[in-house]
Design an enzyme around this catalytic site. Sequence first.
Site, PDB file in Angstrom:
ATOM      1  N   LYS A 172       7.428 -14.230 -15.430  1.00 59.23           N
ATOM      2  CA  LYS A 172       7.052 -12.996 -16.125  1.00 59.23           C
ATOM      3  C   LYS A 172       5.753 -13.185 -16.899  1.00 59.23           C
ATOM      4  CE  LYS A 172      10.017 -10.023 -14.990  1.00 59.23           C
ATOM      5  NZ  LYS A 172       9.918 -10.664 -13.655  1.00 59.23           N
ATOM      6  N   GLU A 226       2.804 -13.399 -14.562  1.00 60.56           N
ATOM      7  CA  GLU A 226       2.524 -12.141 -13.878  1.00 60.56           C
ATOM      8  C   GLU A 226       1.665 -11.193 -14.704  1.00 60.56           C
ATOM      9  OE1 GLU A 226       6.100 -10.938 -10.868  1.00 60.56           O
ATOM     10  OE2 GLU A 226       6.589 -10.940 -13.004  1.00 60.56           O
ATOM     11  N   HIS A 268      10.768 -36.802 -16.430  1.00 61.77           N
ATOM     12  CA  HIS A 268      10.388 -37.286 -15.096  1.00 61.77           C
ATOM     13  C   HIS A 268       9.003 -36.769 -14.692  1.00 61.77           C
ATOM     14  CE1 HIS A 268      14.259 -39.130 -14.317  1.00 61.77           C
ATOM     15  NE2 HIS A 268      14.834 -38.039 -14.803  1.00 61.77           N
ATOM     16  N   LYS A 310       4.137  -4.201  -6.218  1.00 63.57           N
ATOM     17  CA  LYS A 310       5.556  -4.082  -6.534  1.00 63.57           C
ATOM     18  C   LYS A 310       6.424  -4.404  -5.326  1.00 63.57           C
ATOM     19  CE  LYS A 310       9.146  -2.862  -9.007  1.00 63.57           C
ATOM     20  NZ  LYS A 310       9.606  -3.750 -10.082  1.00 63.57           N
ATOM     21  N   ARG A 362       3.054   0.363  -6.653  1.00 64.33           N
ATOM     22  CA  ARG A 362       3.048  -0.589  -5.545  1.00 64.33           C
ATOM     23  C   ARG A 362       1.896  -1.584  -5.657  1.00 64.33           C
ATOM     24  NH1 ARG A 362       5.099   0.640  -0.270  1.00 64.33           N
ATOM     25  NH2 ARG A 362       6.955   1.908  -0.448  1.00 64.33           N
ATOM     26  N   TRP A 399      -4.007  -2.105  -1.085  1.00 61.64           N
ATOM     27  CA  TRP A 399      -3.976  -3.456  -1.659  1.00 61.64           C
ATOM     28  C   TRP A 399      -4.599  -4.359  -0.618  1.00 61.64           C
ATOM     29  CZ3 TRP A 399      -1.817  -8.363  -0.976  1.00 61.64           C
ATOM     30  CH2 TRP A 399      -1.692  -9.149  -2.118  1.00 61.64           C
ATOM     31  N   ASN A 441      -0.140   0.857   6.185  1.00 59.61           N
ATOM     32  CA  ASN A 441       0.431  -0.199   5.363  1.00 59.61           C
ATOM     33  C   ASN A 441       0.951  -1.280   6.302  1.00 59.61           C
ATOM     34  OD1 ASN A 441       1.539  -1.746   3.343  1.00 59.61           O
ATOM     35  ND2 ASN A 441       3.371  -0.493   3.105  1.00 59.61           N
ATOM     36  N   GLY A 442       0.576  -2.532   6.047  1.00 62.70           N
ATOM     37  CA  GLY A 442       1.016  -3.620   6.915  1.00 62.70           C
ATOM     38  C   GLY A 442      -0.158  -4.450   7.394  1.00 62.70           C
ATOM     39  N   CYS A 500       0.829  -1.195   0.000  1.00 61.40           N
ATOM     40  CA  CYS A 500       0.000   0.000   0.000  1.00 61.40           C
ATOM     41  C   CYS A 500       0.870   1.254   0.000  1.00 61.40           C
ATOM     42  CB  CYS A 500      -0.908   0.016   1.225  1.00 61.40           C
ATOM     43  SG  CYS A 500      -1.830  -1.504   1.472  1.00 61.40           S
ATOM     44  N   GLU A 511      12.318 -17.666 -14.540  1.00 61.73           N
ATOM     45  CA  GLU A 511      12.007 -16.238 -14.626  1.00 61.73           C
ATOM     46  C   GLU A 511      11.094 -15.955 -15.815  1.00 61.73           C
ATOM     47  OE1 GLU A 511      12.182 -11.954 -14.288  1.00 61.73           O
ATOM     48  OE2 GLU A 511      12.071 -13.695 -12.959  1.00 61.73           O
TER      49      GLU A 511
END
Length: 607
Positions: free
Chosen positions: A483, A486, A502, A602, A27, A74, A98-99, A2, A479
């Site tokens: 990406k 996301e 496997h 973010k 963020r 958020w 925030n938290g 946030c 990665e």
Amino acid sequence: MCGIIGVLGQHEAAPILVEALKRLEYRGYDSAGIATVNDGVLDRRRAVGKLLNLQDLLVHDPLAGKSGIGHTRWATHGAPNVGNAHPHRAGGVAVVHNGIIENFRDLRAFLADHGISYETDTDTETVALLAQYFLDQGMTPQDAAAATIAKLEGAYALCFLFEGHDDLLIAARKGSPLAIGHGDGEMFVGSDAIALAPMTDKLTYLDEGDWAVITRNTLDIRDASGAAVQRPIKTIQVDAARVDKGGYKHFMAKEIAEQPTVLQGALAQYINADATAITLPAPGLDFTKIERLTLVACGTAFYACMVAKYWFEQIAGIPVEVDVASEFRYREPPVTPGTVAIFVSQSGETADTLAALRYMAGKAQQIVSVVNVTESSIARESDLPLPILAGTEIGVASTKAFTCQLTTMAILVLHAAAVRGRVSPAELAEKLAALRGLPGVMNLALGIADKTRDVARKLAEARDILFLGRGAMYPLALEGALKLKEISYIHAEAYASGELKHGPIALVDKNVPVIVMAPRDALFDKTVSNMQEVMARGGKVLLITDEKGAAEAGAGVWDTILMPPIDPFLAPILYAIPAQLLAYHTAIAKGTDVDQPRNLAKSVTVE
């Protein structure tokens, strides 16, 4: 996660608050709101969705006042709706947070015992209710805020605004970053320098457990014990905190294109002009006395650590353990003598990584951090912070920070190899020269944009995609899959190429593209064998390789993206570019929100 902003200004606060919140959009958020005090009267406006919705509301229902707080939320506790949006208010108190307040249920029970009920699903509302409860007991705003903060357990950055007090903000931090900005007869509060950069270049960062009483002309900081403390005022580089798309459609596109430039700056920081020596900031590292490295990070930074593991072990001969931060401290790993811990985080505020660092403090021989924000909590709590110098990264999907993390750790690996006698001066000079040439090769690699755009249009039709890689290219496959997930919301998974048979090969058919990241290196022939297994089962292979690799791979691949030739040591850095561009153009083809993908933030500053 946030975003928080607070203003004690000389001008109307509402437009300043909204503009600052725009700079915190990176963020991640799902609602936003502001509150102001005007001639002693406290009022607020909140809206769900993008900040444009809040701006529209303020056009029709404006807020006056030169003092105020703002927030982009958020959602954690409670759905993203207007009722749960910040600022939260109880009587004459408004608060942004925030938290996570971990003991909010106990606090609700305490309030219920005193006849106070709650209206929202959030943990934050409890903070406002507590503060108003203490005000009702006859306390001053300062004492009420202090009493409230003392009852909170968990992580928080808080900013309080009080009715009847046009010249007062109270801020507090524990586990989440918060900075105080100094102006001329004005003061500001912000989650980070980006929000405050247009208003001031002078910041005071609150330390863990600090809380502050702020007026337009004074700043009184108390530590967790309540003792008055002085924290330094630091001048930030405002240019470095500019948030501008620079003519690009998205921040992600801009940040992909910036990689050659920012890598050049990072290399110049650590390598001398004739590319013969490496200089680390004091106190440095004595790699002759290091017996083991522990690398800890989250998300993309974790994959950077996985690449670094290959490098440290193969080139420097140092055993390495790599851990995901969210699991590391909970398994309480034993720490042997001679262990150095390296923590990697773009923001330097990642909650799980910071918690892991604090677990290792006093146990490890030395704490090293690889960070982009040099005034962050992780940097400040490290023995040796190593800045990656990527500049401000706004896109939620990390791009230039990832390649700068890799570059910084590649330099660290070469330094370790040199002092341990694993490479000769001539070999070191050769590797450093290759590193210094990397920005030029990355410029060439950016020329694949049109090709990746064409391929991405086809990938956008898939529901599932597999990525394969061997050696240090396996983390790059991970990665690439991350990406793609996301920002395009396509299900993607990555596997070490040798693991294909496997289990994962059962997923292969004509509808599941398989992206193979394979520069022509010592492991290339084995990777080609895995590709043949895919093609024999009707799978479509997208091969990302150089000209030699394409020539040797033979016919049968679905498509090929050609990369410039590169020293195998540096291939993981270079091959981040096709991973990024494929994800970007696939997201464009699908019409998703590239810079602010759903459900993501973010900077993850809560567990």
